[in-house]
Design a protein around this motif. Sequence first.
Motif, PDB file in Angstrom:
ATOM      1  N   TYR A 127       8.872  -9.059  65.905  1.00 12.74           N
ATOM      2  CA  TYR A 127      10.252  -8.549  65.910  1.00 12.74           C
ATOM      3  C   TYR A 127      10.466  -7.415  66.900  1.00 12.74           C
ATOM      4  N   GLU A 128       9.919  -7.590  68.101  1.00 12.03           N
ATOM      5  CA  GLU A 128      10.049  -6.546  69.132  1.00 12.03           C
ATOM      6  C   GLU A 128      11.500  -6.155  69.390  1.00 12.03           C
ATOM      7  N   ALA A 129      12.401  -7.134  69.361  1.00 14.26           N
ATOM      8  CA  ALA A 129      13.804  -6.850  69.717  1.00 14.26           C
ATOM      9  C   ALA A 129      14.553  -6.097  68.624  1.00 14.26           C
ATOM     10  N   SER A 130      13.912  -5.922  67.460  1.00 10.46           N
ATOM     11  CA  SER A 130      14.646  -5.282  66.367  1.00 10.46           C
ATOM     12  C   SER A 130      14.852  -3.789  66.610  1.00 10.46           C
ATOM     13  N   VAL A 131      14.053  -3.202  67.472  1.00  8.43           N
ATOM     14  CA  VAL A 131      14.211  -1.766  67.761  1.00  8.43           C
ATOM     15  C   VAL A 131      14.469  -1.566  69.251  1.00  8.43           C
ATOM     16  N   ALA A 132      15.574  -0.884  69.556  1.00  4.81           N
ATOM     17  CA  ALA A 132      15.882  -0.495  70.936  1.00  4.81           C
ATOM     18  C   ALA A 132      15.966  -1.684  71.888  1.00  4.81           C
ATOM     19  N   GLY A 133      16.595  -2.769  71.414  1.00  3.09           N
ATOM     20  CA  GLY A 133      16.915  -3.951  72.240  1.00  3.09           C
ATOM     21  C   GLY A 133      15.914  -4.315  73.308  1.00  3.09           C
ATOM     22  N   GLY A 134      16.157  -3.896  74.525  1.00  2.00           N
ATOM     23  CA  GLY A 134      15.331  -4.315  75.657  1.00  2.00           C
ATOM     24  C   GLY A 134      14.101  -3.455  75.919  1.00  2.00           C
ATOM     25  N   PRO A 136      10.440  -2.378  75.329  1.00  2.00           N
ATOM     26  CA  PRO A 136       9.259  -2.925  74.631  1.00  2.00           C
ATOM     27  C   PRO A 136       8.495  -1.834  73.884  1.00  2.00           C
ATOM     28  N   ILE A 137       9.104  -1.317  72.828  1.00  2.00           N
ATOM     29  CA  ILE A 137       8.555  -0.117  72.198  1.00  2.00           C
ATOM     30  C   ILE A 137       7.565  -0.413  71.070  1.00  2.00           C
ATOM     31  N   LEU A 138       7.821  -1.481  70.287  1.00  5.62           N
ATOM     32  CA  LEU A 138       6.930  -1.711  69.140  1.00  5.62           C
ATOM     33  C   LEU A 138       5.540  -2.131  69.605  1.00  5.62           C
ATOM     34  N   ASN A 307      15.048 -10.607  76.455  1.00  5.06           N
ATOM     35  CA  ASN A 307      13.744 -10.383  77.088  1.00  5.06           C
ATOM     36  C   ASN A 307      12.699  -9.973  76.046  1.00  5.06           C
ATOM     37  N   SER A 308      13.116  -9.108  75.099  1.00  7.51           N
ATOM     38  CA  SER A 308      12.170  -8.703  74.049  1.00  7.51           C
ATOM     39  C   SER A 308      11.845  -9.885  73.130  1.00  7.51           C
ATOM     40  N   VAL A 309      12.863 -10.695  72.830  1.00  9.24           N
ATOM     41  CA  VAL A 309      12.627 -11.874  71.992  1.00  9.24           C
ATOM     42  C   VAL A 309      11.632 -12.800  72.699  1.00  9.24           C
TER      43      VAL A 309
HETATM   44 NA    NA Z   1      12.057  -3.315  71.418  1.00  9.99          NA
END
Ligand code: NA
Length: 424
Positions: A127-134, A136-138, A307-309
């Motif tokens: 679920y990378e896109a669940s935080v801060a959209g684009g 790649p924070i998680l 992009n994160s998805v």
């Molecule tokens: Na993210």
Amino acid sequence: MKKIEVGLLGLGTVGSGVLQMIRNNEDKVANVTGSTLEVKKVLVKHPERHQDVQQTVKLTTEINDIVNDPDLQIVVELIGGIHPAKEYIETALRNHKNVVTANKDLIATYGPELVKLAHDNHCDLMYEASVAGGIPILRTITNSFSADKITEVKGIVNGTTNYILTQMGQRGWSYEQALTEAQKLGFAEADPTNDVTGKDAAYKMIILSQFAFGTQLGLNDFAVTGIDNLSAFDVHQASQFGYVIKLVGIARVIEDGVFVEVAPTLVPNDHPLATINNEYNAVMVTGQAVGDTLFYGPGAGGLPTANSVLSDITSVTKNLVLKTNGNFFNNYQRRYIPAPADEVIYPYFLSITMPDVPGQMLKLTQIMTDIDASFSQITQTEADGMAHVVIITHGMNENQLQEFKNRVKDDSTIKLGAAYKVLK
Ligand code: NA
Ligand SMILES: NC(=O)C1=CN([C@@H]2O[C@H](COP(=O)(O)OP(=O)(O)OC[C@H]3O[C@@H](n4cnc5c(N)ncnc54)[C@H](OP(=O)(O)O)[C@@H]3O)[C@@H](O)[C@H]2O)C=CC1
Ligand SMILES: N[C@@H](CC=O)C(=O)O
């Protein structure tokens, strides 16, 4: 080359971006993952709205067409909200399909049970896109901070409110005008209440805290204040002092506990977070060894989020090729202990209205003296016989702030409009 078939749930702002990216970047995905990707079916609610893609992909309004299709190995949930997204994901996992989602509401609320279900079924849940959209924070926190002790994660994690604040501040737009535009641009949630009340940012801070500190927080564990009651007067006063007001999420280790909050916060003009505008987000991760790091990028919008998805879809695909699905996206777990209130110390911006008569300022000064707090900066403006006093305090702890609020409440002449933290 092996072909991986994907079922997409939702074809809105993010879903359309995902479909477009899979098609436009076919060769690179094949090169990177060793497998081709094909979106076989898409679940929508209103097929008549998606005639443009009907020739190229099978649309369905029946979830069982996707979760019961034995050929599909990845289900990508992009419908949003808790129900029926939760039930759809559960069925997909029980049917041994790997799941990718951008749904922070769901992950923040039911993350641990969905993670367990995925693990029990040897499936990936990403679920990378669940935080801060684009941004790649998680994956960055889980991979690149795996050994460092993270002491703080703070930042701007909601694109809609940052867009609204920027447009109001820089272009003089009204709150309503800026929100309508954010909705048109696809930044806001289907119901933007969660954006403007801070709940969307709170969901993201819950997920960030899971990754950074291993904690499992609920919405009731910390204070959440949105921008829906932010006054133009306070924004202006803050700017006079050299600050910009941003909706900031803070998760910080204090003593043995963690302090978490989402609230409008004064950010000094020369702080990196002050320069983050429009739908852009920024997450500052501080590690004991590495020090401060800053991750910046679009926090909302179709293609950036897609992009994160896609980063998750390609990770799942690589795992499918290597037969290594079923590992945790994040496996750091620690008990949550709230930070002691007397150790949570920040300067505050206090916006106060009181009658413009002799002795009033003395009363205010007396309250501050009684609670052992002091002024750093203060201004007073007058209108209609009332004095509007704005104070920036020296550092105060949460108990002192509460005591200040109680004392002001007990005094019928002094009205506290806002009490916002001030970042250094
Ligand atoms: Na993210
Ligand atoms: N927009 C953004 O910038 C970002 C969004 N997210 C998250 O991504 C997810 C999707 O957001 P977004 O693309 O903006 O949402 P949209 O509202 O644009 O799209 C939702 C899609 O889901 C479909 N849908 C909704 N409910 C159902 C249902 N019950 N059954 C079948 N289909 C349904 C809709 O169908 P139809 O079109 O037929 O009505 C639509 O295609 C959300 O979880 C959101 O929080 C995360 C980061 C950024
Ligand atoms: N509504 C959200 C979308 C991304 O998560 C936002 O504005 O940040």
